[in-house]
Design a protein around this motif. Structure first.
Motif, PDB file in Angstrom:
ATOM      1  N   ILE A 191       0.843  -1.195   0.000  1.00  0.00           N
ATOM      2  CA  ILE A 191       0.000   0.000   0.000  1.00  0.00           C
ATOM      3  C   ILE A 191       0.877   1.244   0.000  1.00  0.00           C
ATOM      4  O   ILE A 191       1.679   1.450   0.926  1.00  0.00           O
ATOM      5  CB  ILE A 191      -0.936   0.014   1.222  1.00  0.00           C
ATOM      6  CG1 ILE A 191      -1.817  -1.244   1.222  1.00  0.00           C
ATOM      7  CG2 ILE A 191      -1.795   1.279   1.229  1.00  0.00           C
ATOM      8  CD1 ILE A 191      -2.611  -1.438   2.490  1.00  0.00           C
ATOM      9  N   HIS A 192       0.746   2.059  -1.024  1.00  0.00           N
ATOM     10  CA  HIS A 192       1.479   3.317  -1.119  1.00  0.00           C
ATOM     11  C   HIS A 192       0.589   4.440  -0.581  1.00  0.00           C
ATOM     12  O   HIS A 192      -0.531   4.633  -1.037  1.00  0.00           O
ATOM     13  CB  HIS A 192       1.852   3.597  -2.575  1.00  0.00           C
ATOM     14  CG  HIS A 192       2.729   2.543  -3.182  1.00  0.00           C
ATOM     15  ND1 HIS A 192       4.108   2.598  -3.115  1.00  0.00           N
ATOM     16  CD2 HIS A 192       2.418   1.395  -3.852  1.00  0.00           C
ATOM     17  CE1 HIS A 192       4.611   1.535  -3.731  1.00  0.00           C
ATOM     18  NE2 HIS A 192       3.611   0.789  -4.185  1.00  0.00           N
ATOM     19  N   THR A 193       1.113   5.170   0.394  1.00  0.00           N
ATOM     20  CA  THR A 193       0.347   6.239   1.016  1.00  0.00           C
ATOM     21  C   THR A 193       1.317   7.294   1.542  1.00  0.00           C
ATOM     22  O   THR A 193       2.453   7.403   1.047  1.00  0.00           O
ATOM     23  CB  THR A 193      -0.573   5.676   2.122  1.00  0.00           C
ATOM     24  OG1 THR A 193      -1.389   6.728   2.651  1.00  0.00           O
ATOM     25  CG2 THR A 193       0.192   4.989   3.228  1.00  0.00           C
ATOM     26  N   ILE A 194       0.899   8.083   2.508  1.00  0.00           N
ATOM     27  CA  ILE A 194       1.806   9.028   3.175  1.00  0.00           C
ATOM     28  C   ILE A 194       1.727   8.778   4.684  1.00  0.00           C
ATOM     29  O   ILE A 194       0.742   8.225   5.181  1.00  0.00           O
ATOM     30  CB  ILE A 194       1.455  10.500   2.844  1.00  0.00           C
ATOM     31  CG1 ILE A 194       0.002  10.825   3.226  1.00  0.00           C
ATOM     32  CG2 ILE A 194       1.710  10.788   1.379  1.00  0.00           C
ATOM     33  CD1 ILE A 194      -0.153  11.615   4.489  1.00  0.00           C
ATOM     34  N   GLU A 195       2.777   9.157   5.393  1.00  0.00           N
ATOM     35  CA  GLU A 195       2.744   9.013   6.850  1.00  0.00           C
ATOM     36  C   GLU A 195       1.768  10.030   7.429  1.00  0.00           C
ATOM     37  O   GLU A 195       1.847  11.217   7.114  1.00  0.00           O
ATOM     38  CB  GLU A 195       4.136   9.228   7.442  1.00  0.00           C
ATOM     39  CG  GLU A 195       5.117   8.115   7.109  1.00  0.00           C
ATOM     40  CD  GLU A 195       6.430   8.254   7.865  1.00  0.00           C
ATOM     41  OE1 GLU A 195       6.453   8.960   8.903  1.00  0.00           O
ATOM     42  OE2 GLU A 195       7.434   7.669   7.426  1.00  0.00           O
ATOM     43  N   PRO A 196       0.827   9.588   8.255  1.00  0.00           N
ATOM     44  CA  PRO A 196      -0.107  10.523   8.870  1.00  0.00           C
ATOM     45  C   PRO A 196       0.570  11.337   9.962  1.00  0.00           C
ATOM     46  O   PRO A 196       1.693  11.033  10.382  1.00  0.00           O
ATOM     47  CB  PRO A 196      -1.174   9.600   9.465  1.00  0.00           C
ATOM     48  CG  PRO A 196      -0.433   8.323   9.752  1.00  0.00           C
ATOM     49  CD  PRO A 196       0.605   8.194   8.667  1.00  0.00           C
ATOM     50  N   ARG A 220      -3.423  12.496  20.038  1.00  0.00           N
ATOM     51  CA  ARG A 220      -3.246  11.115  19.642  1.00  0.00           C
ATOM     52  C   ARG A 220      -1.980  11.030  18.791  1.00  0.00           C
ATOM     53  O   ARG A 220      -1.705  11.908  17.986  1.00  0.00           O
ATOM     54  CB  ARG A 220      -4.435  10.622  18.820  1.00  0.00           C
ATOM     55  CG  ARG A 220      -5.750  10.594  19.602  1.00  0.00           C
ATOM     56  CD  ARG A 220      -6.480   9.279  19.391  1.00  0.00           C
ATOM     57  NE  ARG A 220      -5.657   8.144  19.785  1.00  0.00           N
ATOM     58  CZ  ARG A 220      -5.621   6.977  19.112  1.00  0.00           C
ATOM     59  NH1 ARG A 220      -6.343   6.821  18.021  1.00  0.00           N
ATOM     60  NH2 ARG A 220      -4.865   5.983  19.528  1.00  0.00           N
ATOM     61  N   PRO A 221      -1.193   9.945  18.952  1.00  0.00           N
ATOM     62  CA  PRO A 221      -0.006   9.782  18.100  1.00  0.00           C
ATOM     63  C   PRO A 221      -0.417   9.469  16.666  1.00  0.00           C
ATOM     64  O   PRO A 221      -1.543   9.009  16.411  1.00  0.00           O
ATOM     65  CB  PRO A 221       0.712   8.585  18.740  1.00  0.00           C
ATOM     66  CG  PRO A 221      -0.369   7.823  19.430  1.00  0.00           C
ATOM     67  CD  PRO A 221      -1.369   8.843  19.896  1.00  0.00           C
ATOM     68  N   ALA A 222       0.469   9.719  15.731  1.00  0.00           N
ATOM     69  CA  ALA A 222       0.213   9.359  14.335  1.00  0.00           C
ATOM     70  C   ALA A 222      -0.036   7.860  14.238  1.00  0.00           C
ATOM     71  O   ALA A 222       0.645   7.056  14.882  1.00  0.00           O
ATOM     72  CB  ALA A 222       1.414   9.746  13.476  1.00  0.00           C
ATOM     73  N   HIS A 223      -1.020   7.469  13.418  1.00  0.00           N
ATOM     74  CA  HIS A 223      -1.329   6.050  13.305  1.00  0.00           C
ATOM     75  C   HIS A 223      -2.083   5.727  12.023  1.00  0.00           C
ATOM     76  O   HIS A 223      -2.751   6.579  11.436  1.00  0.00           O
ATOM     77  CB  HIS A 223      -2.152   5.565  14.507  1.00  0.00           C
ATOM     78  CG  HIS A 223      -3.414   6.350  14.748  1.00  0.00           C
ATOM     79  ND1 HIS A 223      -3.421   7.536  15.449  1.00  0.00           N
ATOM     80  CD2 HIS A 223      -4.706   6.122  14.381  1.00  0.00           C
ATOM     81  CE1 HIS A 223      -4.654   8.002  15.503  1.00  0.00           C
ATOM     82  NE2 HIS A 223      -5.459   7.172  14.858  1.00  0.00           N
TER      83      HIS A 223
END
Length: 284
Positions: A191-196, A220-223
């Motif tokens: 899955i190609h995406t971006i880091e939230p 909330r931490p990035a997830h």
């Protein structure tokens, strides 16, 4: 682009969307109610509240503040937010205590079913020039006995680089950073995406007032959110976090588990990072 979203992504709007989504879910997932269970749970909940009042000598002034706040939570539409942030983690813990496979954690209020179907290697829907560090998230779905699960479903959704979710903040395309990926015949997916980004839960409503009154932070931490399933196996709902990320150690929702922390590495040739995380499903 992000200024408009920031100005308009209010607690009331987010709460209304989460409430409506939950109501839609309940129309199709209504379970029978055992009156004996209701009696036991409500009686013990009230007994615990009575004990708190007696031990801390709660005054009428404090009681009236609580009563006013509870009324406002409903008017703000923030009951899904309140329950998902402060109670769901324990409900999930009980529900998954006998699971042998991958660890789960809370769903949260921002899930939307029926995201676009995508192939085993896919890029999540996103805007042209979507901001954020490119991320390749890959892995394999197997059963607890190691059997690859052909055609397993990897339902993924997450916030953008500004911490906003599509369908819960204005200005975002409907399915931005949401997709239902179908694994290949060996259970593999890419899955190609971006880091939230980390994000604050809405603080301009009742939950924000509670946080301020208690002196807590609202972050909330990035997830990444995921629901992973396959025929004949139990669905796993989980969130995956990023090693060294802000708020991993003190998540407002208490949803982080050691097994759910990712450690991405830079890609060998190009921009961004990549990480491999496998899912093991219990048989149904």
């Amino acid at each position: 682009m992000t200024d408009t979203i920031t100005e308009q992504a209010t607690a009331a709007a987010s709460g209304a969307a989460a409430t409506e989504q939950f109501r839609n879910k309940q129309r199709t997932e209504t379970a029978g109610v055992d009156t004996r269970r209701v009696d036991t749970l409500v009686s013990e909940l009230l007994a615990a509240a009575h004990d708190i009042i007696r031990r801390h000598k709660v005054t009428y002034a404090e009681y009236d503040v609580l009563k006013s706040w509870l009324i406002q939570v409903g008017e703000d539409g923030e009951w899904p937010l309140f329950l998902d942030v402060w109670l769901e983690n324990v409900v999930e813990e009980v529900a998954g205590e006998n699971r042998e496979g991958s660890k789960g954690t809370i769903e949260g209020p921002y899930y939307i079913p029926d995201a676009p179907i995508l192939p085993a290697e896919a890029t999540l829907p996103m805007r042209d020039g979507e901001e954020g560090t490119p991320l390749l998230f890959q892995g394999q779905v197997t059963s607890v006995d190691g059997t690859p699960l052909s055609g397993a479903t990897v339902d993924i959704w997450h916030a953008d680089n500004d911490g906003y979710y599509s369908q819960f903040a204005p200005g975002l395309p409907e399915w931005n950073l949401r997709g239902t990926v179908i694994a290949d015949d060996q259970g593999h997916f890419k899955i190609h995406t971006i880091e939230p980004a980390p994000y604050q839960i809405p603080t301009d409503g009742s939950c924000g007032r509670l946080i301020a009154a208690a002196g807590w932070h609202a972050w909330r931490p990035a997830h990444l959110h995921l629901k992973v399933s396959a025929p004949g196996h139990q669905l796993i709902t989980t969130q995956l976090y990023f090693q060294g990320g802000s708020y991993v150690e003190d998540d407002i929702a208490s949803a982080v588990k050691p097994e759910l922390i990712l450690a991405p590495t830079p890609v060998a040739d190009g921009d961004g990072s990549e990480v491999t995380h496998d899912f093991v499903l219990d048989k149904g």
